[in-house]
Design a protein around this motif. Structure first.
Motif, PDB file in Angstrom:
ATOM      1  N   ALA A 145    -102.115  -3.976-131.683  1.00  0.00           N
ATOM      2  CA  ALA A 145    -101.464  -3.780-132.873  1.00  0.00           C
ATOM      3  C   ALA A 145    -102.142  -3.492-134.069  1.00  0.00           C
ATOM      4  N   VAL A 146    -101.640  -2.783-134.940  1.00  0.00           N
ATOM      5  CA  VAL A 146    -102.296  -2.186-136.244  1.00  0.00           C
ATOM      6  C   VAL A 146    -101.125  -2.567-137.416  1.00  0.00           C
ATOM      7  N   SER A 147    -101.470  -3.308-138.232  1.00  0.00           N
ATOM      8  CA  SER A 147    -100.741  -4.034-139.331  1.00  0.00           C
ATOM      9  C   SER A 147    -101.561  -3.977-140.784  1.00  0.00           C
ATOM     10  N   GLY A 148    -100.691  -3.724-141.816  1.00  0.00           N
ATOM     11  CA  GLY A 148    -100.996  -4.176-143.098  1.00  0.00           C
ATOM     12  C   GLY A 148    -102.060  -3.052-143.789  1.00  0.00           C
ATOM     13  N   LEU A 149    -102.379  -1.743-142.881  1.00  0.00           N
ATOM     14  CA  LEU A 149    -103.125  -0.718-143.588  1.00  0.00           C
ATOM     15  C   LEU A 149    -102.654  -0.353-144.529  1.00  0.00           C
ATOM     16  N   THR A 150    -103.320   0.389-145.417  1.00  0.00           N
ATOM     17  CA  THR A 150    -102.887   1.005-146.625  1.00  0.00           C
ATOM     18  C   THR A 150    -102.330   2.480-146.192  1.00  0.00           C
ATOM     19  N   THR A 151    -103.430   3.286-145.550  1.00  0.00           N
ATOM     20  CA  THR A 151    -102.840   4.348-144.775  1.00  0.00           C
ATOM     21  C   THR A 151    -103.787   4.516-143.712  1.00  0.00           C
ATOM     22  N   LEU A 152    -102.938   5.358-142.537  1.00  0.00           N
ATOM     23  CA  LEU A 152    -103.971   5.618-141.471  1.00  0.00           C
ATOM     24  C   LEU A 152    -103.831   7.130-141.414  1.00  0.00           C
ATOM     25  N   THR A 153    -105.014   7.945-140.977  1.00  0.00           N
ATOM     26  CA  THR A 153    -105.244   9.295-141.026  1.00  0.00           C
ATOM     27  C   THR A 153    -106.190   9.570-139.682  1.00  0.00           C
ATOM     28  N   THR A 154    -105.885  10.595-138.943  1.00  0.00           N
ATOM     29  CA  THR A 154    -106.637  11.171-137.765  1.00  0.00           C
ATOM     30  C   THR A 154    -106.942  12.424-138.236  1.00  0.00           C
ATOM     31  N   ASN A 155    -108.055  12.932-137.794  1.00  0.00           N
ATOM     32  CA  ASN A 155    -108.641  14.266-138.076  1.00  0.00           C
ATOM     33  C   ASN A 155    -107.776  15.209-137.040  1.00  0.00           C
ATOM     34  N   THR A 156    -108.472  16.617-137.106  1.00  0.00           N
ATOM     35  CA  THR A 156    -108.014  17.711-136.133  1.00  0.00           C
ATOM     36  C   THR A 156    -108.612  17.909-134.875  1.00  0.00           C
ATOM     37  N   ASP A 157    -108.025  17.982-133.744  1.00  0.00           N
ATOM     38  CA  ASP A 157    -108.329  18.408-132.473  1.00  0.00           C
ATOM     39  C   ASP A 157    -109.034  17.626-131.570  1.00  0.00           C
ATOM     40  N   GLY A 158    -108.821  16.050-131.886  1.00  0.00           N
ATOM     41  CA  GLY A 158    -109.284  15.275-130.927  1.00  0.00           C
ATOM     42  C   GLY A 158    -107.636  14.887-130.381  1.00  0.00           C
ATOM     43  N   LEU A 159    -107.970  13.816-129.256  1.00  0.00           N
ATOM     44  CA  LEU A 159    -107.005  13.671-128.234  1.00  0.00           C
ATOM     45  C   LEU A 159    -107.032  11.758-128.662  1.00  0.00           C
ATOM     46  N   ILE A 160    -105.880  11.578-128.962  1.00  0.00           N
ATOM     47  CA  ILE A 160    -105.763   9.809-129.431  1.00  0.00           C
ATOM     48  C   ILE A 160    -104.820   9.329-128.324  1.00  0.00           C
ATOM     49  N   HIS A 161    -105.242   8.159-127.665  1.00  0.00           N
ATOM     50  CA  HIS A 161    -104.177   7.322-127.067  1.00  0.00           C
ATOM     51  C   HIS A 161    -103.630   6.243-127.709  1.00  0.00           C
ATOM     52  N   ILE A 162    -102.351   6.084-127.806  1.00  0.00           N
ATOM     53  CA  ILE A 162    -102.023   4.791-128.384  1.00  0.00           C
ATOM     54  C   ILE A 162    -101.227   3.704-127.468  1.00  0.00           C
ATOM     55  N   ASN A 163    -101.956   2.658-127.625  1.00  0.00           N
ATOM     56  CA  ASN A 163    -101.218   1.575-126.554  1.00  0.00           C
ATOM     57  C   ASN A 163    -101.035   0.455-127.382  1.00  0.00           C
ATOM     58  N   ALA A 164    -100.826   0.754-128.797  1.00  0.00           N
ATOM     59  CA  ALA A 164    -100.915  -0.360-129.537  1.00  0.00           C
ATOM     60  C   ALA A 164     -99.579  -1.315-129.816  1.00  0.00           C
ATOM     61  N   GLY A 165     -98.415  -0.781-129.284  1.00  0.00           N
ATOM     62  CA  GLY A 165     -97.101  -1.206-129.711  1.00  0.00           C
ATOM     63  C   GLY A 165     -96.522  -1.134-131.037  1.00  0.00           C
ATOM     64  N   THR A 166     -97.217  -1.434-131.928  1.00  0.00           N
ATOM     65  CA  THR A 166     -96.932  -1.273-133.304  1.00  0.00           C
ATOM     66  C   THR A 166     -97.997  -0.836-134.150  1.00  0.00           C
ATOM     67  N   ILE A 167     -97.578   0.184-135.059  1.00  0.00           N
ATOM     68  CA  ILE A 167     -98.751   0.726-136.236  1.00  0.00           C
ATOM     69  C   ILE A 167     -97.825   0.493-137.339  1.00  0.00           C
ATOM     70  N   THR A 168     -98.293  -0.229-138.472  1.00  0.00           N
ATOM     71  CA  THR A 168     -97.504  -0.453-139.526  1.00  0.00           C
ATOM     72  C   THR A 168     -98.560  -0.129-140.725  1.00  0.00           C
ATOM     73  N   THR A 169     -98.190   0.693-141.627  1.00  0.00           N
ATOM     74  CA  THR A 169     -99.118   0.789-142.752  1.00  0.00           C
ATOM     75  C   THR A 169     -98.084   0.621-144.024  1.00  0.00           C
ATOM     76  N   VAL A 170     -98.507   0.538-145.242  1.00  0.00           N
ATOM     77  CA  VAL A 170     -97.680   0.435-146.437  1.00  0.00           C
ATOM     78  C   VAL A 170     -97.500   2.083-146.907  1.00  0.00           C
ATOM     79  N   GLY A 171     -98.605   2.934-146.833  1.00  0.00           N
ATOM     80  CA  GLY A 171     -98.305   4.117-147.031  1.00  0.00           C
ATOM     81  C   GLY A 171     -98.501   5.200-146.008  1.00  0.00           C
TER      82      GLY A 171
END
Length: 267
Positions: A102-128
């Protein structure tokens, strides 16, 4: 750091980064247990950089108010356990990435271009904002949320791993679909919450089950929504001077005004 590095704590240990720049080949940081902390304490922006080699964090990563940039060229980036903030997180790889907790409390989350991201987090929470410029595969049911009105943007195709994964988006900002959804493996369902709005700027969104838009929807592209046997439901207003095609053996439900601000070209 020169060459490769592997830092492994014992079962009751922790890892604290007091510096701001970590450059090496392969970097592996293991705090000894999923619950043991890996903490950034450099007092500012912290960067981890490899040259086409892996970077992995096994433990509860805490940005603790620091911004973090992880850059690996074509190497993989793995966050095997939870991530907490505050702090801005930038993930840069043209290889593969993995969010395993789980990802929580981050201000922002950014990924760049042309990769492949697997998300097995359940929840991703940011402020922004959450901005995904990589291709995404959802390995588990996922809720993405912003607590401060940030936008959630998908700028590359997103797919389910097996077709059994659901996606829920909760924000008072804007959900942006700027690329195909479910073009390889459809999501089980897609749901947005009532605050905010959703902009559909892609030609196709495909699920195996329900698509439920509880917020206002704006079309900025001709689009086909396909839901298999599921229902497609619009619980708020729908606008945009484009063609909308709905494909389902279930029910299409329009529960609010359509074209009140900008008439659709066709449905």
């Amino acid at each position: 750091i020169i060459g490769s590095t592997s830092v492994v704590a014992d079962s009751a240990g922790s890892i604290t980064f007091t510096g701001t720049t970590y450059n090496a080949n392969q970097q592996i940081y293991d705090s000894g247990s999923a619950a043991n902390p890996i903490t950034l304490a450099g007092g500012g922006a912290t960067t981890f950089t490899t040259t086409d080699d892996a970077l992995s964090f096994s433990g509860a990563l805490d940005l603790d108010g620091n911004d973090m940039t992880a850059t690996t060229g074509s190497g993989s980036i793995d966050f095997d356990n939870t991530i907490t903030g505050p702090g801005n997180l930038l993930v840069r790889t043209t290889g593969t990435g993995y969010f395993g907790g789980a990802v929580s409390g981050l201000t922002t989350l950014t990924t760049n271009t042309d990769g492949l991201i697997h998300i097995n987090a359940g929840t991703i929470t940011t402020v922004g904002d959450q901005e995904y410029n990589d291709y995404l595969i959802f390995d588990s049911n996922t809720t993405m949320a912003t607590t401060g009105g940030g936008d959630i943007s998908f700028n590359r195709d997103i797919n389910a791993d097996t077709g059994a994964q659901t996606l829920t988006l909760n924000t008072s900002g804007v959900n942006h679909f700027n690329a195909l959804v479910g073009n390889n493996t459809p999501l089980a369902s897609l749901t947005t919450d009532a605050p905010g709005s959703t902009t559909i700027n892609t030609t196709a969104i495909s699920t195996n089950g329900n698509q439920t838009f509880n917020d206002a929807v704006n079309l900025t592209s001709d689009s086909a929504l396909s839901a298999g046997t599921g229902n497609i439901t619009f619980n708020s207003v729908l606008n945009g001077a484009y063609n909308l095609q709905l494909n389902t053996t279930g029910i299409n439900a329009f529960n609010a005004i359509v074209g009140g601000v900008s008439s659709l070209a066709s449905i």
